[in-house]
Design a protein around this motif. Structure first.
Motif, PDB file in Angstrom:
ATOM      1  N   ASP A 215       0.851  -1.184   0.000  1.00 55.53           N
ATOM      2  CA  ASP A 215       0.000   0.000   0.000  1.00 55.53           C
ATOM      3  C   ASP A 215       0.890   1.238   0.000  1.00 55.53           C
ATOM      4  O   ASP A 215       2.114   1.156   0.161  1.00 55.53           O
ATOM      5  CB  ASP A 215      -0.909   0.006   1.230  1.00 55.53           C
ATOM      6  CG  ASP A 215      -2.239   0.692   0.976  1.00 55.53           C
ATOM      7  OD1 ASP A 215      -2.285   1.581   0.103  1.00 55.53           O
ATOM      8  OD2 ASP A 215      -3.226   0.351   1.654  1.00 55.53           O
ATOM      9  N   LEU A 216       0.238   2.393  -0.152  1.00 55.78           N
ATOM     10  CA  LEU A 216       0.895   3.683   0.015  1.00 55.78           C
ATOM     11  C   LEU A 216       0.731   4.066   1.479  1.00 55.78           C
ATOM     12  O   LEU A 216      -0.336   4.526   1.886  1.00 55.78           O
ATOM     13  CB  LEU A 216       0.245   4.714  -0.916  1.00 55.78           C
ATOM     14  CG  LEU A 216       0.865   6.109  -0.946  1.00 55.78           C
ATOM     15  CD1 LEU A 216       2.296   6.062  -1.466  1.00 55.78           C
ATOM     16  CD2 LEU A 216       0.022   7.049  -1.799  1.00 55.78           C
ATOM     17  N   MET A 217       1.793   3.885   2.259  1.00 58.52           N
ATOM     18  CA  MET A 217       1.680   3.999   3.711  1.00 58.52           C
ATOM     19  C   MET A 217       2.499   5.144   4.309  1.00 58.52           C
ATOM     20  O   MET A 217       2.366   5.447   5.492  1.00 58.52           O
ATOM     21  CB  MET A 217       2.083   2.678   4.368  1.00 58.52           C
ATOM     22  CG  MET A 217       1.203   1.506   3.927  1.00 58.52           C
ATOM     23  SD  MET A 217       1.718  -0.082   4.616  1.00 58.52           S
ATOM     24  CE  MET A 217       1.319   0.171   6.351  1.00 58.52           C
ATOM     25  N   PHE A 218       3.349   5.765   3.514  1.00 64.39           N
ATOM     26  CA  PHE A 218       4.189   6.847   4.032  1.00 64.39           C
ATOM     27  C   PHE A 218       4.001   8.136   3.244  1.00 64.39           C
ATOM     28  O   PHE A 218       3.734   9.186   3.813  1.00 64.39           O
ATOM     29  CB  PHE A 218       5.661   6.441   3.998  1.00 64.39           C
ATOM     30  CG  PHE A 218       6.581   7.422   4.661  1.00 64.39           C
ATOM     31  CD1 PHE A 218       6.863   7.326   6.010  1.00 64.39           C
ATOM     32  CD2 PHE A 218       7.162   8.459   3.934  1.00 64.39           C
ATOM     33  CE1 PHE A 218       7.708   8.249   6.635  1.00 64.39           C
ATOM     34  CE2 PHE A 218       8.010   9.386   4.542  1.00 64.39           C
ATOM     35  CZ  PHE A 218       8.280   9.271   5.896  1.00 64.39           C
ATOM     36  N   TYR A 219       4.145   8.068   1.905  1.00 64.85           N
ATOM     37  CA  TYR A 219       4.000   9.242   1.051  1.00 64.85           C
ATOM     38  C   TYR A 219       2.526   9.434   0.673  1.00 64.85           C
ATOM     39  O   TYR A 219       1.656   8.685   1.092  1.00 64.85           O
ATOM     40  CB  TYR A 219       4.854   9.076  -0.210  1.00 64.85           C
ATOM     41  CG  TYR A 219       6.327   8.884   0.071  1.00 64.85           C
ATOM     42  CD1 TYR A 219       7.109   9.908   0.582  1.00 64.85           C
ATOM     43  CD2 TYR A 219       6.948   7.650  -0.179  1.00 64.85           C
ATOM     44  CE1 TYR A 219       8.463   9.731   0.829  1.00 64.85           C
ATOM     45  CE2 TYR A 219       8.301   7.463   0.074  1.00 64.85           C
ATOM     46  CZ  TYR A 219       9.058   8.507   0.575  1.00 64.85           C
ATOM     47  OH  TYR A 219      10.385   8.325   0.830  1.00 64.85           O
ATOM     48  N   GLY A 220       2.249  10.465  -0.117  1.00 63.53           N
ATOM     49  CA  GLY A 220       0.894  10.696  -0.595  1.00 63.53           C
ATOM     50  C   GLY A 220       0.108  11.638   0.302  1.00 63.53           C
ATOM     51  O   GLY A 220       0.368  11.762   1.498  1.00 63.53           O
ATOM     52  N   ARG A 221      -0.903  12.293  -0.280  1.00 62.10           N
ATOM     53  CA  ARG A 221      -1.703  13.255   0.461  1.00 62.10           C
ATOM     54  C   ARG A 221      -2.418  12.608   1.643  1.00 62.10           C
ATOM     55  O   ARG A 221      -2.567  13.216   2.703  1.00 62.10           O
ATOM     56  CB  ARG A 221      -2.734  13.901  -0.487  1.00 62.10           C
ATOM     57  CG  ARG A 221      -3.693  14.904   0.166  1.00 62.10           C
ATOM     58  CD  ARG A 221      -2.965  16.080   0.836  1.00 62.10           C
ATOM     59  NE  ARG A 221      -2.261  16.890  -0.092  1.00 62.10           N
ATOM     60  CZ  ARG A 221      -2.745  17.966  -0.711  1.00 62.10           C
ATOM     61  NH1 ARG A 221      -3.980  18.346  -0.491  1.00 62.10           N
ATOM     62  NH2 ARG A 221      -1.996  18.658  -1.544  1.00 62.10           N
ATOM     63  N   GLN A 274       7.804  17.487  -7.950  1.00 62.42           N
ATOM     64  CA  GLN A 274       6.490  17.470  -7.312  1.00 62.42           C
ATOM     65  C   GLN A 274       6.593  17.042  -5.839  1.00 62.42           C
ATOM     66  O   GLN A 274       7.537  16.364  -5.440  1.00 62.42           O
ATOM     67  CB  GLN A 274       5.567  16.523  -8.073  1.00 62.42           C
ATOM     68  CG  GLN A 274       5.303  16.970  -9.508  1.00 62.42           C
ATOM     69  CD  GLN A 274       4.495  15.964 -10.283  1.00 62.42           C
ATOM     70  OE1 GLN A 274       3.273  15.905 -10.145  1.00 62.42           O
ATOM     71  NE2 GLN A 274       5.164  15.156 -11.095  1.00 62.42           N
ATOM     72  N   SER A 275       5.607  17.432  -5.064  1.00 64.80           N
ATOM     73  CA  SER A 275       5.597  17.101  -3.642  1.00 64.80           C
ATOM     74  C   SER A 275       5.302  15.625  -3.436  1.00 64.80           C
ATOM     75  O   SER A 275       4.363  15.078  -4.028  1.00 64.80           O
ATOM     76  CB  SER A 275       4.537  17.925  -2.920  1.00 64.80           C
ATOM     77  OG  SER A 275       4.351  17.444  -1.598  1.00 64.80           O
ATOM     78  N   VAL A 276       6.059  14.988  -2.560  1.00 62.00           N
ATOM     79  CA  VAL A 276       5.823  13.570  -2.259  1.00 62.00           C
ATOM     80  C   VAL A 276       4.565  13.382  -1.419  1.00 62.00           C
ATOM     81  O   VAL A 276       4.105  12.250  -1.236  1.00 62.00           O
ATOM     82  CB  VAL A 276       7.036  12.932  -1.549  1.00 62.00           C
ATOM     83  CG1 VAL A 276       8.279  13.026  -2.408  1.00 62.00           C
ATOM     84  CG2 VAL A 276       7.276  13.568  -0.178  1.00 62.00           C
ATOM     85  N   PHE A 277       4.014  14.485  -0.922  1.00 59.57           N
ATOM     86  CA  PHE A 277       2.758  14.426  -0.168  1.00 59.57           C
ATOM     87  C   PHE A 277       1.623  15.104  -0.936  1.00 59.57           C
ATOM     88  O   PHE A 277       0.649  15.564  -0.351  1.00 59.57           O
ATOM     89  CB  PHE A 277       2.940  15.053   1.214  1.00 59.57           C
ATOM     90  CG  PHE A 277       3.941  14.335   2.051  1.00 59.57           C
ATOM     91  CD1 PHE A 277       3.688  13.063   2.528  1.00 59.57           C
ATOM     92  CD2 PHE A 277       5.172  14.914   2.325  1.00 59.57           C
ATOM     93  CE1 PHE A 277       4.616  12.377   3.286  1.00 59.57           C
ATOM     94  CE2 PHE A 277       6.121  14.240   3.085  1.00 59.57           C
ATOM     95  CZ  PHE A 277       5.846  12.966   3.566  1.00 59.57           C
ATOM     96  N   GLY A 278       1.785  15.156  -2.267  1.00 55.12           N
ATOM     97  CA  GLY A 278       0.782  15.779  -3.109  1.00 55.12           C
ATOM     98  C   GLY A 278      -0.243  14.789  -3.629  1.00 55.12           C
ATOM     99  O   GLY A 278      -0.223  13.593  -3.315  1.00 55.12           O
ATOM    100  N   GLU A 279      -1.151  15.290  -4.436  1.00 52.35           N
ATOM    101  CA  GLU A 279      -2.173  14.470  -5.065  1.00 52.35           C
ATOM    102  C   GLU A 279      -1.582  13.709  -6.253  1.00 52.35           C
ATOM    103  O   GLU A 279      -0.551  14.078  -6.795  1.00 52.35           O
ATOM    104  CB  GLU A 279      -3.330  15.360  -5.550  1.00 52.35           C
ATOM    105  CG  GLU A 279      -3.993  16.179  -4.465  1.00 52.35           C
ATOM    106  CD  GLU A 279      -4.908  15.350  -3.582  1.00 52.35           C
ATOM    107  OE1 GLU A 279      -5.029  14.125  -3.822  1.00 52.35           O
ATOM    108  OE2 GLU A 279      -5.503  15.928  -2.648  1.00 52.35           O
TER     109      GLU A 279
END
Length: 429
Positions: A215-221, A274-279
């Protein structure tokens, strides 16, 4: 002997690895005749590098829509493909149809349909495809292959393989085009293809059954709040919020990144920072995979993209003993240069534990160059004079397909929750 003529398509970060080698170390056997890319600024920068650093006159440049024209005009013997992963198959197939052999950056492609199209083109045209698995050539990885070939631990029964990407290198996949699984196949294809290929290479076996979770568990919005992120931005350049973000990439602070990406944005609108915590991130950063091979060996594999150090640990169990491997690697941002891990010793160790004997450490001849010393050896194998290789490190299209099929099956398992049979995706028997 006449020089072998090469043209290259895709002049991004990884491209420099190839074009610099052709015009310098292998200029006696090889000739680079043209560049092709979607972005003229990037090709102009590559020509600037060749002129300023190697005194090579600017090469003809062609936009990606002129790929066929380039081949007809320049008549290369082979095409070097270093484009975005999802487009590899397009240029591999077209190049073969126009009479060229192909060298492609890994992964060979991103899904089984495109892989089948490539295999059909090879059968139809009789042309050759090489996939550039540089990790095979790293001395420590070749040594593992040698130990297993020499029956050091008998028949391999299981492998536990843990790969760690740190918060510099790992984060970089979430800043750029790789963050969209349609482009890269996700890390199980783009990055893990290296690792699955190593296991295939070490064991001399083919994967049969794959089951994966992740899963995406660290990065992402969706994870930003847990990471303490309160200020959001789309891309770092020009953003006040990015100035205090340890994950931000500042393109204007490195000449190469600025020239290749920031200055080139006006042509294609591609943001490298791009931001690693972006959409818009739809790939996983935490993955576990279980694989059964045709020799009955079992692989347990994990990949995490946000660790405090970079490298891997591998434990290989056999009927006569065990091999334990630990490697701390360099960390880097693609196209931005390499940087050492602060305060960490680079180390590589291989320890053999015989079934009924004293454990011993295996000597590793330290290699020079990227990817653990594998890069220069790979380049020599591709562009230099052919040499006998008892380890068969040169990777064919079959090797390229086998490595990505494990990741492709892993993606399907993530989506369905089911174990996936490799033969159901593509029959390579």
């Amino acid at each position: 002997m006449a020089k072998r003529r090469y043209a290259q398509i895709g002049i991004g970060g990884r491209a420099r690895f190839f074009y610099e080698a052709v015009v310098s170390d292998f200029k006696e056997t090889s000739e680079l005749v043209a560049f092709c890319d979607i972005n003229q600024t990037r090709m102009d920068y590559a020509n600037k590098v060749l002129k300023e650093e190697y005194n090579v006159e600017p090469l003809p440049t062609y936009k990606h829509t002129e790929f066929e024209k380039m081949i007809k005009e320049q008549k290369p013997d082979a095409i070097i493909v270093t484009t975005v992963d999802r487009t590899h198959h397009t240029y591999i197939i077209k190049a073969m149809e126009l009479g060229c052999d192909v060298i492609t950056e890994k992964p060979m492609t991103v899904d089984e349909e495109k892989a089948e199209e490539i295999l059909e083109a090879i059968e139809r045209t009789g042309k050759e495809l090489r996939v550039t698995f540089n990790y095979r050539y790293a001395p420590h990885n070749t040594k593992i292959r040698e130990l297993i070939m020499n029956d050091t631990i008998g028949d391999v029964t299981s492998v536990h393989f843990e790969w760690l990407l740190n918060t510099e290198h790992g984060a970089d996949y979430f800043r750029r085009w790789h963050r969209d699984k349609r482009n890269s196949g996700g890390l199980l294809v783009h990055k893990s293809t290296h690792h699955f290929d190593l296991v295939n290479f070490w064991l001399g076996a083919k994967p049969k059954t794959v089951y994966a979770m992740g899963d995406l568990m660290f990065y992402g919005r969706e994870n930003a709040e847990q990471r303490g992120v309160t200020e959001f931005y789309h891309r770092a350049y020009g953003s006040e919020a990015a100035k205090n973000d340890p994950f931000a990439l500042h393109l204007d602070e490195k000449e190469r990144l600025k020239a290749m990406y920031l200055d080139a944005e006006k042509e294609d609108g591609y943001y490298r920072d791009q931001s690693v915590f972006g959409e818009g991130i739809n790939i996983e950063d935490t993955m576990g995979v279980l694989v059964k091979y045709d020799n009955k060996a079992v692989l347990t594999y994990s990949l995490n993209a946000y660790m405090p150090w970079e490298g891997f640990k591998v434990n290989i169990n056999g009927t006569k003993g065990r091999i334990q491997v630990s490697v701390v690697e360099r960390t880097y941002v693609n196209a931005g240069g390499n940087a050492d891990l602060e305060g960490a010793l680079k180390q590589k160790s291989i320890i053999v534990y015989p079934m009924f004997g004293e454990p011993y450490e295996v000597e590793i001849v330290e290699g020079k160059g990227g990817h653990g010393g594998g890069d220069p050896l790979l380049l020599s194998d591709i562009f230099g004079e052919p040499k006998d290789d008892p380890f068969n490190r040169a990777a064919s299209h079959i090797d390229g397909a086998m490595s990505i099929l494990t990741g492709i099956a892993g993606n399907k398992s993530l989506a369905t929750g089911q174990a996936i049979q490799i033969d159901d995706l593509l029959d390579l028997r």
